[in-house]
Scaffold this motif. Structure first.
Motif, PDB file in Angstrom:
ATOM      1  N   ALA A 171     -48.702  83.501  49.304  1.00 12.34           N
ATOM      2  CA  ALA A 171     -49.996  84.131  49.008  1.00 12.34           C
ATOM      3  C   ALA A 171     -51.076  83.065  48.810  1.00 12.34           C
ATOM      4  O   ALA A 171     -52.209  83.213  49.288  1.00 12.34           O
ATOM      5  CB  ALA A 171     -49.885  85.025  47.770  1.00 12.34           C
ATOM      6  N   ALA A 184     -54.436  82.265  51.144  1.00  8.75           N
ATOM      7  CA  ALA A 184     -55.764  82.138  50.531  1.00  8.75           C
ATOM      8  C   ALA A 184     -56.442  80.852  50.990  1.00  8.75           C
ATOM      9  O   ALA A 184     -57.641  80.838  51.305  1.00  8.75           O
ATOM     10  CB  ALA A 184     -55.636  82.164  49.004  1.00  8.75           C
ATOM     11  N   THR A 219     -52.649  80.408  41.367  1.00 10.99           N
ATOM     12  CA  THR A 219     -52.851  81.707  42.018  1.00 10.99           C
ATOM     13  C   THR A 219     -54.093  81.612  42.920  1.00 10.99           C
ATOM     14  O   THR A 219     -54.752  80.571  42.984  1.00 10.99           O
ATOM     15  CB  THR A 219     -52.972  82.836  40.975  1.00 10.99           C
ATOM     16  N   THR A 220     -54.393  82.710  43.610  1.00 11.00           N
ATOM     17  CA  THR A 220     -55.365  82.640  44.706  1.00 11.00           C
ATOM     18  C   THR A 220     -56.781  82.249  44.274  1.00 11.00           C
ATOM     19  O   THR A 220     -57.470  81.541  45.000  1.00 11.00           O
ATOM     20  CB  THR A 220     -55.424  83.979  45.471  1.00 11.00           C
ATOM     21  N   GLY A 221     -57.204  82.718  43.109  1.00  8.90           N
ATOM     22  CA  GLY A 221     -58.549  82.362  42.655  1.00  8.90           C
ATOM     23  C   GLY A 221     -58.666  80.877  42.362  1.00  8.90           C
ATOM     24  O   GLY A 221     -59.701  80.246  42.618  1.00  8.90           O
ATOM     25  N   HIS A 222     -57.598  80.304  41.830  1.00  9.59           N
ATOM     26  CA  HIS A 222     -57.549  78.878  41.517  1.00  9.59           C
ATOM     27  C   HIS A 222     -57.628  78.052  42.812  1.00  9.59           C
ATOM     28  O   HIS A 222     -58.327  77.029  42.884  1.00  9.59           O
ATOM     29  CB  HIS A 222     -56.266  78.585  40.755  1.00  9.59           C
ATOM     30  N   HIS A 232     -58.994  78.997  45.623  1.00  7.68           N
ATOM     31  CA  HIS A 232     -60.357  79.121  46.143  1.00  7.68           C
ATOM     32  C   HIS A 232     -61.317  78.208  45.386  1.00  7.68           C
ATOM     33  O   HIS A 232     -62.140  77.505  45.982  1.00  7.68           O
ATOM     34  CB  HIS A 232     -60.805  80.573  46.031  1.00  7.68           C
TER      35      HIS A 232
END
Lengths: 312, 312
Positions: free
Chosen positions: A230, A234, A196-199, A201
């Motif tokens: 998504a 990111a 997911t996006t935090g990963h 980043h």
């Protein structure tokens, strides 16, 4: 065919242009069960090039026993002639034997395929991660000596079906070793599509901290859990400008439990061109190519854009 | 059933928590061709609530001649009893007649359904945009007098199939009029799914400039062109914390050219929980609910997460 095009409203957080690294002819077809004739594969590459895709991975020099679909690598490149060569027509080479074949075929760029996890390295390469890096060393050295451009895929960068979440530090370590061999570009693969996006980043920030900036990195997301676009957006916000995608979403059946479909090039292009990010591609031509290829594969494209514009 | 869960790596650009506004029982079922019995609809709402979804739009008091699927609104609410009432169980009311029925049924929240474009207002409401606002005025006034929470959907906020791209200024004007009626929340609908991240950013910025901050706004994306989740994440970065989604991706057939599927709640929850954003939901329970509902509808869920975890 005259299709609706995305409405352009620039996104100021995204880069001005992006290189789409097209993986359909290799990663896409490799996972399709219907065997496609070499002439159709060559025509696929020609159509993709005509649609404006600059970089196209054309085939793989893997052992034909493991990937029968791509056993015709020499034949495809022979049919393509100069259109299948050069720094923007990479081929996958699993080892030195594959490199020998690729060099004989006169390619101008190669890609190696590593793993961030021990389990997948063992299952896919029958080696430890460290042994696989040593296996790649002469491949990269000889490729560079021949003047080839070299990409390194790193699979299982986010999660591994056997090991679960993959620590960012381990991914960075493998990436650092592969870049130290002399590779030009990394492709970070979320092979099972769980990230997911935090990963995204956090991994990009850690790589940057290890001296591998986003200008050396491509991203390769699978849409297994619907996260591919998504996560791609990111990554672009963090400075990445190379995105792997597969025209029509080829690769992995979208109807099966084991769906591991690649991000569809058309869905990516819609997102990017709509956000004012130039891709240099012609969406009509991509959709027409996917529709044509769907006829050869006997199943509709899983790309949402293709379905919306061409009815699958 | 014990399923894999998303791996948590917090995304510092996203809010700490998000309210999922579940539209499956209304917007989802409304677009399904298989008529579902009232008892199954009530059980659907109960299962969604048990899975942790706080806000659930339960049904619509639209004229049964236009939406036969939801002709049983009173019956569904009767079966639900107190579970179908309160400020977090809105129902759609198209006009005062619908509001009369909703008030008789004892609801605690309503949603009206406006349009940003003249063509869709004419086709869907048989009125100009201005006439439709005047039609909604007594609906909102009476709802507020009764102490109901009021949401205003605004459809065609990005593109319109007849008019093409919709100017941001026009959307802001319609939103401003609806909020001036006294609505509590807007839901910005990309009804045909054509929007991209820059467009989302520009519309939210323009609304904020017109005094409608992201705390009053929900977003409602359709996945027709594969953009729903990427656009949702873009909106969250701009401060939105209410996201419309439909469990299992109900609403519009994913196999048809006219696919207009809602963002699947499961795919949204995967993205958010993975990024450290609390949704309060139980992904296992959502997937189980979608699988159960797919049995009633006779077709697999289009949610990627549902397909990956439950084989469709």
């Amino acid at each position: 065919m005259r299709l609706p095009l995305p409405q352009v409203e620039p996104d100021p957080t995204l880069p001005r242009s992006v290189t789409v690294y097209e993986v359909g002819p290799r990663d896409g077809l490799q996972n399709e069960s219907t065997v496609v004739p070499a002439a159709v594969k060559a025509e696929f590459v020609r159509r993709l090039a005509a649609a404006g895709l600059g970089t196209i991975e054309t085939t793989s020099f893997v052992d034909p026993r493991w990937v029968p679909q791509l056993a015709d690598a020499e034949e495809v490149l022979g049919l393509l002639g100069d259109e299948g060569r050069g720094a923007r027509r990479p081929v996958l080479v699993p080892n030195e034997r594959g490199l020998d074949r690729a060099l004989t075929a006169g390619v101008g760029a190669v890609a190696i395929f590593g793993s961030a996890t021990e389990t997948f390295a063992r299952r896919n390469l029958n080696r430890t991660v460290e042994e696989s890096v040593e296996m790649f060393r002469p491949v990269v050295e000889r490729s560079r000596a021949e003047g080839l451009w070299v990409r390194a895929y790193v699979s299982m960068c986010f999660g591994d079906p056997w090991e679960g979440p993959v620590p960012v530090a381990r991914v960075v370590d493998v990436c650092r070793r592969l870049m130290d061999l002399g590779c030009d570009e990394l492709s970070l693969g979320d092979t099972i599509g769980v990230g997911t996006t935090g990963h995204v980043h956090r991994l990009l920030a850690a790589l940057d901290g290890a001296g591998i900036g986003p200008e050396r990195v491509g991203v390769h997301f699978h849409d297994t859990y619907g996260q591919a676009l998504a996560n791609t957006v990111a990554a672009l916000r963090d400075g990445v400008t190379v995105v792997d995608a597969s025209t029509g979403g080829l690769g992995g059946c979208p109807y099966a439990k084991s769906a591991t479909g690649n991000l569809a090039t058309e869905d990516l292009v819609w997102a990017l061109e709509g956000a004012g990010v130039s891709t240099g591609t012609d969406l009509d031509a991509l959709v027409a190519t996917s529709t044509w290829m769907a006829g050869h594969l006997g199943r509709p494209s899983p790309s949402r854009v293709v379905r919306a514009l061409a009815g699958g």
